[in-house]
Scaffold this motif. Structure first.
Motif, PDB file in Angstrom:
ATOM      1  N   ALA A 153       0.819  -1.212   0.000  1.00  0.00           N
ATOM      2  CA  ALA A 153       0.000   0.000   0.000  1.00  0.00           C
ATOM      3  C   ALA A 153       0.855   1.266   0.000  1.00  0.00           C
ATOM      4  CB  ALA A 153      -0.925  -0.006   1.212  1.00  0.00           C
ATOM      5  N   PHE A 196      -5.513  -6.978 -11.897  1.00  0.00           N
ATOM      6  CA  PHE A 196      -5.250  -8.415 -11.906  1.00  0.00           C
ATOM      7  C   PHE A 196      -5.909  -9.092 -13.096  1.00  0.00           C
ATOM      8  CE2 PHE A 196      -4.720  -7.060  -7.595  1.00  0.00           C
ATOM      9  CZ  PHE A 196      -3.701  -7.856  -7.090  1.00  0.00           C
ATOM     10  N   TYR A 210     -14.408  -6.600  -5.838  1.00  0.00           N
ATOM     11  CA  TYR A 210     -15.055  -7.058  -4.610  1.00  0.00           C
ATOM     12  C   TYR A 210     -16.519  -7.351  -4.936  1.00  0.00           C
ATOM     13  CZ  TYR A 210     -10.880  -4.597  -3.159  1.00  0.00           C
ATOM     14  OH  TYR A 210      -9.593  -4.155  -3.063  1.00  0.00           O
ATOM     15  N   MET A 255     -10.106   3.771   1.991  1.00  0.00           N
ATOM     16  CA  MET A 255      -9.031   3.269   2.836  1.00  0.00           C
ATOM     17  C   MET A 255      -8.023   4.368   3.135  1.00  0.00           C
ATOM     18  SD  MET A 255      -9.658   0.240   3.697  1.00  0.00           S
ATOM     19  CE  MET A 255     -11.404   0.525   3.642  1.00  0.00           C
ATOM     20  N   ARG A 292      -6.715   6.229  -7.603  1.00  0.00           N
ATOM     21  CA  ARG A 292      -5.688   6.473  -6.578  1.00  0.00           C
ATOM     22  C   ARG A 292      -4.600   7.399  -7.081  1.00  0.00           C
ATOM     23  NH1 ARG A 292      -3.338   1.015  -5.031  1.00  0.00           N
ATOM     24  NH2 ARG A 292      -1.871   2.371  -3.979  1.00  0.00           N
ATOM     25  N   GLU A 311      -5.296  -9.609  -2.161  1.00  0.00           N
ATOM     26  CA  GLU A 311      -4.111  -8.880  -2.608  1.00  0.00           C
ATOM     27  C   GLU A 311      -4.502  -7.512  -3.165  1.00  0.00           C
ATOM     28  OE1 GLU A 311      -2.273 -11.618  -5.286  1.00  0.00           O
ATOM     29  OE2 GLU A 311      -1.178 -12.604  -3.677  1.00  0.00           O
ATOM     30  N   ALA A 312      -5.610  -7.485  -3.890  1.00  0.00           N
ATOM     31  CA  ALA A 312      -6.076  -6.204  -4.419  1.00  0.00           C
ATOM     32  C   ALA A 312      -6.380  -5.251  -3.272  1.00  0.00           C
ATOM     33  CB  ALA A 312      -7.325  -6.412  -5.279  1.00  0.00           C
ATOM     34  N   ALA A 313      -7.035  -5.779  -2.226  1.00  0.00           N
ATOM     35  CA  ALA A 313      -7.359  -4.929  -1.084  1.00  0.00           C
ATOM     36  C   ALA A 313      -6.087  -4.461  -0.385  1.00  0.00           C
ATOM     37  CB  ALA A 313      -8.246  -5.690  -0.102  1.00  0.00           C
ATOM     38  N   GLU A 314      -5.093  -5.342  -0.358  1.00  0.00           N
ATOM     39  CA  GLU A 314      -3.822  -4.976   0.261  1.00  0.00           C
ATOM     40  C   GLU A 314      -3.193  -3.818  -0.512  1.00  0.00           C
ATOM     41  OE1 GLU A 314      -1.431  -8.430   0.751  1.00  0.00           O
ATOM     42  OE2 GLU A 314       0.202  -7.324   1.707  1.00  0.00           O
ATOM     43  N   MET A 315      -3.238  -3.933  -1.853  1.00  0.00           N
ATOM     44  CA  MET A 315      -2.672  -2.859  -2.668  1.00  0.00           C
ATOM     45  C   MET A 315      -3.487  -1.574  -2.518  1.00  0.00           C
ATOM     46  SD  MET A 315      -0.389  -4.321  -5.433  1.00  0.00           S
ATOM     47  CE  MET A 315      -0.063  -2.687  -5.773  1.00  0.00           C
ATOM     48  N   ASP A 316      -4.800  -1.755  -2.278  1.00  0.00           N
ATOM     49  CA  ASP A 316      -5.663  -0.587  -2.117  1.00  0.00           C
ATOM     50  C   ASP A 316      -5.483   0.079  -0.763  1.00  0.00           C
ATOM     51  OD1 ASP A 316      -6.701  -0.723  -4.591  1.00  0.00           O
ATOM     52  OD2 ASP A 316      -8.558  -1.741  -4.039  1.00  0.00           O
ATOM     53  N   GLY A 317      -4.597  -0.469   0.049  1.00  0.00           N
ATOM     54  CA  GLY A 317      -4.275   0.201   1.299  1.00  0.00           C
ATOM     55  C   GLY A 317      -5.118  -0.235   2.479  1.00  0.00           C
ATOM     56  N   ALA A 318      -5.743  -1.433   2.393  1.00  0.00           N
ATOM     57  CA  ALA A 318      -6.530  -1.906   3.522  1.00  0.00           C
ATOM     58  C   ALA A 318      -5.640  -2.752   4.430  1.00  0.00           C
ATOM     59  CB  ALA A 318      -7.714  -2.731   3.028  1.00  0.00           C
TER      60      ALA A 318
END
Ligand SMILES: Nc1ncnc2c1ncn2[C@@H]1O[C@H](COP(=O)(O)OP(=O)(O)OP(=O)(O)O)[C@@H](O)[C@H]1O
Ligand SMILES: [Mg+2]
Lengths: 334, 287
Positions: A73, A81, A87, A102, A150, B187-194
């Motif tokens: 992050a 991907f 989600y 976030m 972002r 992994e996507a959420a991790e990259m999104d800063g979660a």
């Protein structure tokens, strides 16, 4: 800003070294494409840059600062991907807003950016739907939308188009290229489709078994492949690689000639053979030729529709100035 | 089954099974209903004719009724909360690559294979016994006064025992759900800063909602009827008399089948009310 530098980066899974020491610089604003056969380590390399995989040794620098131990992050990179990784329980709007939420951004700023992304990517019609109610191409756009809001310093794409049908793939290819022109942000793009690589890239990195075989612009790679692997990998149909007596004549272990650099003549060609398969596309004709005494099959691309078919004898003249010569180690002879 | 012919053939062939199951269900239900309107005292004169709604009014107006409903609900909710929360935690742990994963998984599932009566007895005698139980020894080791669990903390103890039995079921279902989560989403959420907790809250938990719904629905059905655990531990004393235990006491201890049957009908109504509520609240996750 979005300069990425890999210094002596290696990666091992257990005892298996997937990436031997590797150096690479990706310049700010550049569209870099990693190509290579399946399993050569393209995804692994991208995941190392993203921080989703720890590097075994070496350093990664982003914009001049060491990012080796930074969590994903904090690297300021966004990734798209292959499976989109949307989600599923969130609407398109929420999906795109997620990274901003976030980052604890103001709601008004979130709305502004999501709307801007929706505009750029034409998402407005289905912004309140769930990912399950979208087509593959639409999902891909949402995934890209989630990446662009972002405003990252670089985008990472892992085979983003491989789940789409051929027509859609061409369309999305253009859209991503246009997005790159518009945003002028660094993009790193993994693919095994060399047409994608040739059409989109500013710079292509050809990988084989984790080793960089050549780095250069698409036309550099096309005109002057550094070795036989790159020669065979870049270009469609593949370059004809000829060994043996014919190569020795040219003081090389292997000579290569692209199908489009062999002319079909009526008679008295330098080479001749019998046509195996003739693929008539109208604009071009591809001949797969046997019994030339040079290689198993020789591929020739002729402009226009030439009415030779299976079993016919064909006369050929290679253009000598387009001949590539390689030594016994497979390296190019200048 | 596309054609009319095949549909009617299917109906005919399914009929025996349907009729059997219907009979299986309807006969006891109708008998319960029938007895609930009779004065039926097996040891004091048998069936003595119509009672009207007497049994029903007597059952609700008895001082034991509302406490028993309350007890039932507390046990059900307590066990659900514990099994779901710990089930999720254990499922997340079991999903990590650990040494001896296979053995650990089987160990975690083991309590489910122990009969309720047996597990309640084991807990009562080996853990919770105020003199010889493991807990008593532990308490004494630290210099504390041993607790008589089943009388002083009776509800907590029973919730504990029942949770121990049902935790494997919850864990197992939740584990399969955890394993079906696409790792690229995380992994996507991790990259999104979660960070970890946000990933859990925004990605893992919504993904598990279906499985949690199933766990809650199935467990509620079984938990409303727990009996053996109470029978062998407190025998319904110390405020642990659930509705099903109360019915048991009316029928067998007071030998009043009519009154017990009326209680049974109330239990059916209660179960249905809860089922409707559950379906309303969580059932929309199952579409
Ligand atoms: N988690 C892992 N554990 C062990 N080996 C792995 C792991 N991930 C990848 N590998 C190995 O690393 C090598 C490179 O894999 P990678 O996924 O980077 O290939 P790729 O170039 O992306 O291939 P493709 O075009 O098929 O996606 C492969 O040989 C693969 O088996
Ligand atoms: Mg890959």
């Amino acid at each position: 800003m979005g300069q990425i530098q890999l210094k002596q980066v290696t990666k091992s899974f257990g005892d298996v070294q997937v990436i031997p020491p590797l150096d690479l610089t990706i310049k700010d604003g550049e569209f870099t494409v990693f190509v290579g056969p399946s399993g050569c380590g393209k995804s692994t390399l991208l995941r190392l840059i993203a921080g989703l995989e720890d590097i075994t040794s070496g350093h990664i620098e982003i914009d001049g600062t060491d990012a080796t131990d930074l969590v994903p992050a904090k690297r300021g990179l966004a990734m798209v991907f292959q499976s989109y990784a949307l989600y599923p329980h969130m609407s398109v709007r929420k999906n795109i807003a997620f990274p901003l939420r976030m980052a604890k951004m103001d709601q008004s700023e979130i709305d502004r950016r999501v709307n801007a992304a929706a505009e750029v990517l034409n998402l407005a019609d289905y912004i309140d739907r769930k990912p399950g109610q979208l087509s593959g191409g639409q999902r891909q756009r949402v995934a890209i939308g989630r990446a662009i809001v972002r405003e990252p310093s670089a985008f990472l794409f892992d085979e983003p188009l491989s789940n789409l049908d051929a027509a859609l793939r061409v369309g999305m290819r253009m859209e991503i290229s246009e997005l790159h022109k518009k945003l002028a942000t660094t993009m790193v793009y993994v693919t095994h489709d060399q047409v994608e690589a040739m059409t989109m890239a500013d710079k292509i990195v050809v990988l084989q078994a984790g080793v960089i075989e050549q780095v250069g612009s698409p036309l550099e790679l096309y005109r002057a492949p550094r070795n036989t692997f790159v020669a065979g990998f870049i270009g469609s149909p593949k370059m004809n690689l000829i060994t043996g007596e014919e190569a020795t004549k040219h003081n090389a272990a292997t000579i290569g000639i692209r199908p489009e650099h062999i002319d079909v003549v009526q008679s008295d060609g330098m080479w001749q053979g019998t046509v195996g398969v003739a693929e008539h596309l109208g604009s071009d004709t591809f001949f797969h030729i046997h019994n030339t005494g040079l290689a198993e099959t020789l591929t020739v691309r002729a402009i226009g529709d030439i009415s030779l078919t299976h079993g016919d004898t064909i006369h050929l003249n290679p253009r000598m100035d387009e001949l590539h010569r390689f030594d016994a180690g497979g390296l190019r002879i200048a | 089954m596309a054609t009319k012919a095949s549909r009617s053939a299917a109906r005919i062939m399914m009929a025996p099974a349907v009729i059997l199951l219907l009979g299986w269900m309807l006969v006891p239900l109708i008998m319960t209903l029938w007895f609930s309107f009779r004065v039926y005292l097996p040891l004091r004169g048998g069936d003595q004719g119509w009672a009207g709604f007497d049994n029903y009014t007597r059952f609700v107006t008895s001082s034991a009724f509302w406490p028993s409903v309350q007890t039932t609900l507390i046990i059900v909710l307590g066990v659900l909360a514990i099994t779901v929360i710990f089930g999720i935690l254990i499922a997340l742990l079991l999903d990590q690559p650990i040494w001896g994963q296979g053995v650990v998984r089987i160990l975690v599932i083991a309590p489910f294979f122990v009969m309720p009566t047996v597990s309640a007895l084991v807990w009562k005698n080996m853990f919770m016994d105020p003199v010889n139980g493991l807990f008593a020894h532990l308490w004494r080791f630290f210099g504390a006064e041993p607790v008589s669990w089943l009388s002083d903390a009776s509800m907590g103890s029973i919730i504990m025992i029942v949770s121990w039995q049902w935790l494997p079921f919850a864990t197992l279902i939740l584990l399969t759900a955890v394993q079906s989560l696409d790792s690229e989403q995380l992994e996507a959420a991790e990259m999104d800063g979660a960070p970890f907790l946000k990933r859990f809250w925004f990605i893992v938990l919504p993904h598990l909602s279906r499985a949690i719904t199933i766990v809650i629905l199935i467990q509620t059905i079984f938990l409303l009827a727990i009996f053996a655990e109470i029978f062998v531990t407190t025998g319904g004393a110390f405020g642990t008399r659930t509705l099903s235990y109360l019915i048991f006491q009316r029928v067998l201890e007071s030998q009043n089948v009519g009154l017990g049957s009326a209680g049974g009908v109330y239990a059916i109504i209660l179960a249905n009310i809860i089922a409707i509520f559950l379906m309303r609240i969580v059932g929309k996750n199952l579409d």
